[in-house]
Structure formats: C-alpha cells, structure tokens
Design an enzyme around this catalytic site. Structure first.
Site, PDB file in Angstrom:
ATOM      1  N   TYR A 281       0.629  -1.045  -0.028  1.00 48.47           N
ATOM      2  CA  TYR A 281      -0.005  -0.076  -0.048  1.00 48.47           C
ATOM      3  C   TYR A 281       0.727   1.283   0.099  1.00 48.47           C
ATOM      4  O   TYR A 281       1.553   1.383   0.943  1.00 48.47           O
ATOM      5  CB  TYR A 281      -0.970   0.176   1.312  1.00 48.47           C
ATOM      6  CG  TYR A 281      -2.098   0.909   0.938  1.00 48.47           C
ATOM      7  CD1 TYR A 281      -3.266   0.726   0.758  1.00 48.47           C
ATOM      8  CD2 TYR A 281      -1.826   2.348   1.652  1.00 48.47           C
ATOM      9  CE1 TYR A 281      -4.222   1.421   0.764  1.00 48.47           C
ATOM     10  CE2 TYR A 281      -2.862   3.335   1.451  1.00 48.47           C
ATOM     11  CZ  TYR A 281      -4.113   2.971   1.124  1.00 48.47           C
ATOM     12  OH  TYR A 281      -5.050   3.878   1.024  1.00 48.47           O
ATOM     13  N   TYR A 373     -10.654  -2.259   5.837  1.00 49.59           N
ATOM     14  CA  TYR A 373     -10.300  -0.999   6.278  1.00 49.59           C
ATOM     15  C   TYR A 373     -10.196  -0.676   7.704  1.00 49.59           C
ATOM     16  O   TYR A 373      -9.510   0.270   7.982  1.00 49.59           O
ATOM     17  CB  TYR A 373     -11.337   0.033   5.384  1.00 49.59           C
ATOM     18  CG  TYR A 373     -11.317   0.153   3.967  1.00 49.59           C
ATOM     19  CD1 TYR A 373     -10.526  -0.670   3.195  1.00 49.59           C
ATOM     20  CD2 TYR A 373     -12.277   1.050   3.301  1.00 49.59           C
ATOM     21  CE1 TYR A 373     -10.556  -0.457   1.933  1.00 49.59           C
ATOM     22  CE2 TYR A 373     -11.946   1.230   1.992  1.00 49.59           C
ATOM     23  CZ  TYR A 373     -11.411   0.378   1.122  1.00 49.59           C
ATOM     24  OH  TYR A 373     -11.330   0.219  -0.380  1.00 49.59           O
TER      25      TYR A 373
HETATM   26  C1  LIG Z   1      -9.740   2.879  -1.565  1.00 46.86           C
HETATM   27  S1  LIG Z   1     -11.056   3.298  -2.702  1.00 46.86           S
HETATM   28  C2  LIG Z   1     -11.321   1.974  -3.478  1.00 46.86           C
HETATM   29  C3  LIG Z   1     -11.403   2.105  -4.785  1.00 46.86           C
HETATM   30  C4  LIG Z   1     -12.645   2.695  -5.258  1.00 46.86           C
HETATM   31  N1  LIG Z   1     -13.794   1.482  -5.554  1.00 46.86           N
HETATM   32  C5  LIG Z   1     -12.561   3.381  -6.873  1.00 46.86           C
HETATM   33  O1  LIG Z   1     -13.348   3.263  -7.378  1.00 46.86           O
HETATM   34  O2  LIG Z   1     -11.534   4.058  -6.653  1.00 46.86           O
HETATM   35  C6  LIG Z   1     -12.649   3.374  -1.286  1.00 46.86           C
HETATM   36  C7  LIG Z   1     -13.926   3.603  -1.647  1.00 46.86           C
HETATM   37  O3  LIG Z   1     -14.360   2.532  -2.605  1.00 46.86           O
HETATM   38  C8  LIG Z   1     -15.724   2.444  -2.342  1.00 46.86           C
HETATM   39  N2  LIG Z   1     -15.887   1.172  -1.633  1.00 46.86           N
HETATM   40  C9  LIG Z   1     -14.995   0.258  -1.192  1.00 46.86           C
HETATM   41  N3  LIG Z   1     -15.282  -0.911  -0.595  1.00 46.86           N
HETATM   42  C10 LIG Z   1     -16.639  -0.661  -0.486  1.00 46.86           C
HETATM   43  C11 LIG Z   1     -17.456  -1.597   0.183  1.00 46.86           C
HETATM   44  N4  LIG Z   1     -17.335  -2.464   0.981  1.00 46.86           N
HETATM   45  N5  LIG Z   1     -18.862  -1.018   0.063  1.00 46.86           N
HETATM   46  C12 LIG Z   1     -19.155   0.163  -0.320  1.00 46.86           C
HETATM   47  N6  LIG Z   1     -18.300   0.955  -0.832  1.00 46.86           N
HETATM   48  C13 LIG Z   1     -17.102   0.586  -1.135  1.00 46.86           C
HETATM   49  C14 LIG Z   1     -16.123   3.586  -1.347  1.00 46.86           C
HETATM   50  O4  LIG Z   1     -16.721   4.494  -2.380  1.00 46.86           O
HETATM   51  C15 LIG Z   1     -14.729   4.051  -0.928  1.00 46.86           C
HETATM   52  O5  LIG Z   1     -15.195   5.334  -0.294  1.00 46.86           O
END
Ligand SMILES: C[S@@+](CC[C@H](N)C(=O)[O-])C[C@H]1O[C@@H](n2cnc3c(N)ncnc32)[C@H](O)[C@@H]1O
Ligand SMILES: [Zn+2]
Ligand SMILES: [Zn+2]
Ligand SMILES: [Zn+2]
Length: 411
Positions: A281, A373
């Site tokens: 990471y 997370y």
């Molecule tokens: C570190 S980013 C992961 C990558 C993200 N999905 C992207 O499109 O860039 C974290 C974001 O992804 C989404 N996300 C990740 N895990 C999720 C989960 N289990 N349920 C809902 N949203 C999730 C949320 O919007 C979160 O704020």
C-alpha cells in the site's frame, strides 16, 4: 490487426454522410489507421474500435458499411467501408457485443425504451462511440500503468459495466512519496552477514522478532507482528528467503469496474496461494496534522484512502488518494482475503513502516481482492486507525461487501 484494405471501398467522409449512413440503418465500425497519410486501398489496418450503429439490413443498400476512424486522424477523415474490406474479426465481435450489451440494458430499463424506435438507433450509435472511446482511453491508461510500475506482475484494466473511463486525478507511484519535511531513510544501519538467512540469526532476530516467512515464501507470523526483511547492507543475495515484499507484486492483477456499485476494484488473474505477499500500500506520506486537514477537505470517498501508520506512533499517514499503486483501487470487505502487515527493510524507523498486503487464504483467478479498512496492521478493529475527520462531519458509507459477517458500514 494486420492485413490490407481491399480496393473498391467507398469513401463518405463528411459528418453529413455519417449521419446519412446512420439514418439508412447501416452498420458502422470505428477503426484506426497507422502512421501513413495515405487513405488509399492499400492502407494498413492495425487497431480498430467497432461501433455497431444498426442491424445492417437495409432495403436501399445491398451492402453493409462500417464507419472507419483512422488512428491519429480527426473524425472529419472517417470513411465508410464495406464489410469485405474489414479484416478484424475481434473488433467486429466487440462491435456486436457492444450493441448486444446496449440492447440488453435497454430491456432491463437502464437505457432508453425500445418503443421509441426512432430514438433507438442514434442512441445505440452514441453508446457505441462512447464505448469505443472509453476502450481507447482505458487501453492507454493500462499501457501507462504498465510503463510506470516496476514489479513483475502485469496490470490490466477492464470495464464491462458502465462508461466510466480512467480516473482523472490519479498518478501511479511504486513507493512512498514523502511530502516536504518528511525524510525516508533509504539505507539501513544494520545488515546481516548470514550464509543462510533461513537458519542463522538474521535481521529479524536483530530486531527481536521471528523470521516472517517459511521456505515457500508464505508468511507464518501472526498479524500485528512486524516483518524485518534483509536489506541493502545484508551480505545475502536476491534469492535470500527473507526478501519478499521488496521484490514487488508477482501476480497479474486487473483493475475492474465492479457490478455492485463499489466503483473500481481489483481482482487477481492468477491463483494466489494462501499467506502470500500480494501488494504494497503506497501513497503520499503526510503528517497526522496534514491528514487531519485533508480529511476535512476530502469527501467520505477520499477519506478512505488515508491509512494511518499507527504501528508504534501515530505521527504519519499514507494518503493514496492522488498518488498510489494498484492498492488505491482495492475495496473493503468485512470478510477480506488480504491482511495488512508492517514491514521494515531499508527504513528501520518504526514510525514509518511499509504496509504490505498478504493473502489470508487461497485466492482463485478472477476473485476480487479486498482488505478490511478498519483492521489495520494490529489485527484489531480500532476506530482511530482511519481518519474520518470530526465526528459531526462523518457520513457513514453503507458497506456493499456482501459478506455474511458484514458490519453494515465501511466506517
Ligand atoms: C480506497 S477506495 C477503493 C477504490 C474505489 N472503489 C474506486 O473506484 O476508486 C474506497 C472507496 O471505494 C468504495 N468502496 C470500497 N469498498 C466498499 C464497500 N465494501 N462497500 C461500498 N463501497 C465501497 C467507497 O466509495 C470507498 O470510499
Ligand atoms: Zn538475507
Ligand atoms: Zn539480512
Ligand atoms: Zn461489509
């Protein structure tokens, strides 16, 4: 795509002709041409994007024509080509798939309704052109990611779900990017002189911990225990069993668009053995004060990129929002298949561990990679390990991980 364009093709290159073609219910293909300025019959075809703008059956015309977009040329030089000029079965297939996908979305009520026949064809055309442009943009992004990465595994990008293209404000980095005022030491103060690091008193022992790996390069220490790898001062070579994270990601991974509304996610394209190192990471290294400030500026989505380095102190945070590697795209799960470990290699400053993600079980090819997370390097759920800003501003994000043990929220 190779091959030569056959003689006898028609050239209808003006926008008006394109519209005319559309109205006449033609099948169109967006194709691209390589360097040469010649538009003649011997022009070489290489890569193409296909747009299926109709069903190809036409009362007035006896042939199906495809709209060709020439690589490196503006839309005004697009030409119409009969099917027999096209030597690109894969692209024709893609073209047909795009049309099929669009029509199935129509049927599911996601796009325009089928009753409105007049609107349907231009709508399909628009969709397929957008899809073609998206495909080109994603391919370019994939190429860029692979140019920038310095590890073995390849990075693929795939979106079969919607029209989202590459993220607009994301820059790929391979290692921590310290912000001004933060110095990362890049040379260890101690190195071992083992002849066999697996059996002798090596770097981990010097730090008072066990060697993290077994002979199969799998992690054998419990979460919360630090990893001390051999470093640039050690006498051992690259095949030392205590050099795993430093070799980088070995697996081909794919950044893909999830179909459950989580945006991008990451899946593995190959089987990953349990307890194996998958990725690091990385992001900008900022102070906790700066993390607090950014946390208040970011929306809830941005906040989830802030990873507090709370192994021994809580002075620093890794912010992967703008600068990061594939880990930027890894989603959360309440029942994850990756686990976080703190790693020390050339930087032995315990305030600044590197963060490595290891598989918790066998992960099959095609499976999405996830980590918890809230479960950081310690192995405990600690609400202060992720910075959500002031409580009153916190907007809880509903978790879509789908696990039986889902806690309901990301934060
Ligand atoms: C570190 S980013 C992961 C990558 C993200 N999905 C992207 O499109 O860039 C974290 C974001 O992804 C989404 N996300 C990740 N895990 C999720 C989960 N289990 N349920 C809902 N949203 C999730 C949320 O919007 C979160 O704020
Ligand atoms: Zn060694
Ligand atoms: Zn060593
Ligand atoms: Zn969940």
């Amino acid at each position: 795509m190779g091959g030569t364009l056959r003689p006898g093709h028609r050239k209808l290159s003006r926008r008006g002709d394109i519209q005319q073609g559309l109205n006449r219910n033609k099948v169109h293909v967006l194709l691209k041409k390589t360097g040469s300025s010649s538009m003649g019959p011997r022009a070489k075809w290489r890569k193409s994007e296909i747009a299926n703008l109709g069903n190809g059956k036409n009362a007035n015309w006896d042939m199906e024509y495809y709209l060709v977009k020439w690589k490196g040329w503006p839309d005004s030089t697009n030409t119409w080509e009969p099917l027999q000029n096209l030597k690109c079965p894969l692209l024709l297939q893609q073209f047909s798939n795009d049309k099929h996908n669009y029509l199935s979305q129509v049927k599911k009520g996601k796009a325009i309704t089928l009753n409105n026949n007049k609107a349907l064809k231009p709508a399909i055309a628009e969709y397929i052109v957008k899809k073609a442009k998206q495909r080109i943009a994603l391919q370019r992004w994939q190429d860029e990611l692979n140019r920038r990465k310095n590890h073995t595994g390849m990075i693929f990008v795939e979106n079969t779900v919607d029209l989202e293209g590459p993220p607009s404000d994301f820059y790929y980095i391979n290692e921590y990017k310290p912000t001004p005022g933060i110095s990362l030491v890049n040379e260890a103060t101690f190195g071992c002189s083992c002849t066999d690091c697996f059996f002798e008193k090596c770097c981990p022992a010097e730090a008072g911990v066990l060697l993290a790996y077994n002979k199969n390069q799998q992690i054998k220490i419990p979460p919360g225990t630090p990893i001390y790898e051999c470093n640039s001062r050690c006498q051992c070579g690259p095949d030392c069993p205590n050099r795993i994270v430093q070799k980088g990601t070995q697996y081909s991974l794919c950044i893909f668009r999830t179909s459950n509304g989580c945006g991008w996610g990451v899946k593995t394209l190959v089987k990953i053995k349990r307890m194996s190192f998958v990725m690091e990471y990385v992001g900008e290294v900022i102070t906790s004060e700066e993390a607090e400030r950014r946390g208040q500026l970011y929306d809830n989505k941005g906040i989830t990129y802030l990873f507090d380095l709370d192994y021994e102190s809580d002075e620093f945070t890794v912010d992967a929002a703008r600068y990061g590697n594939v880990s930027h795209f890894v989603n959360h799960s309440c029942d994850p298949n990756l686990q976080v470990f703190n790693v020390f290699i050339d930087n032995l400053d315990t305030r600044l561990p590197r963060i490595a993600l290891f598989s918790t079980r066998t992960i099959n090819a095609g499976e999405e990679l996830t980590f918890d997370y809230q479960m950081k390097g310690s192995g405990d759920i600690s609400s202060d390990s992720i910075d959500y800003g002031p409580a009153k501003k916190r907007v809880r994000t509903v978790c879509k991980c789908g696990a039986v043990t889902c806690r309901g929220y990301l934060n």
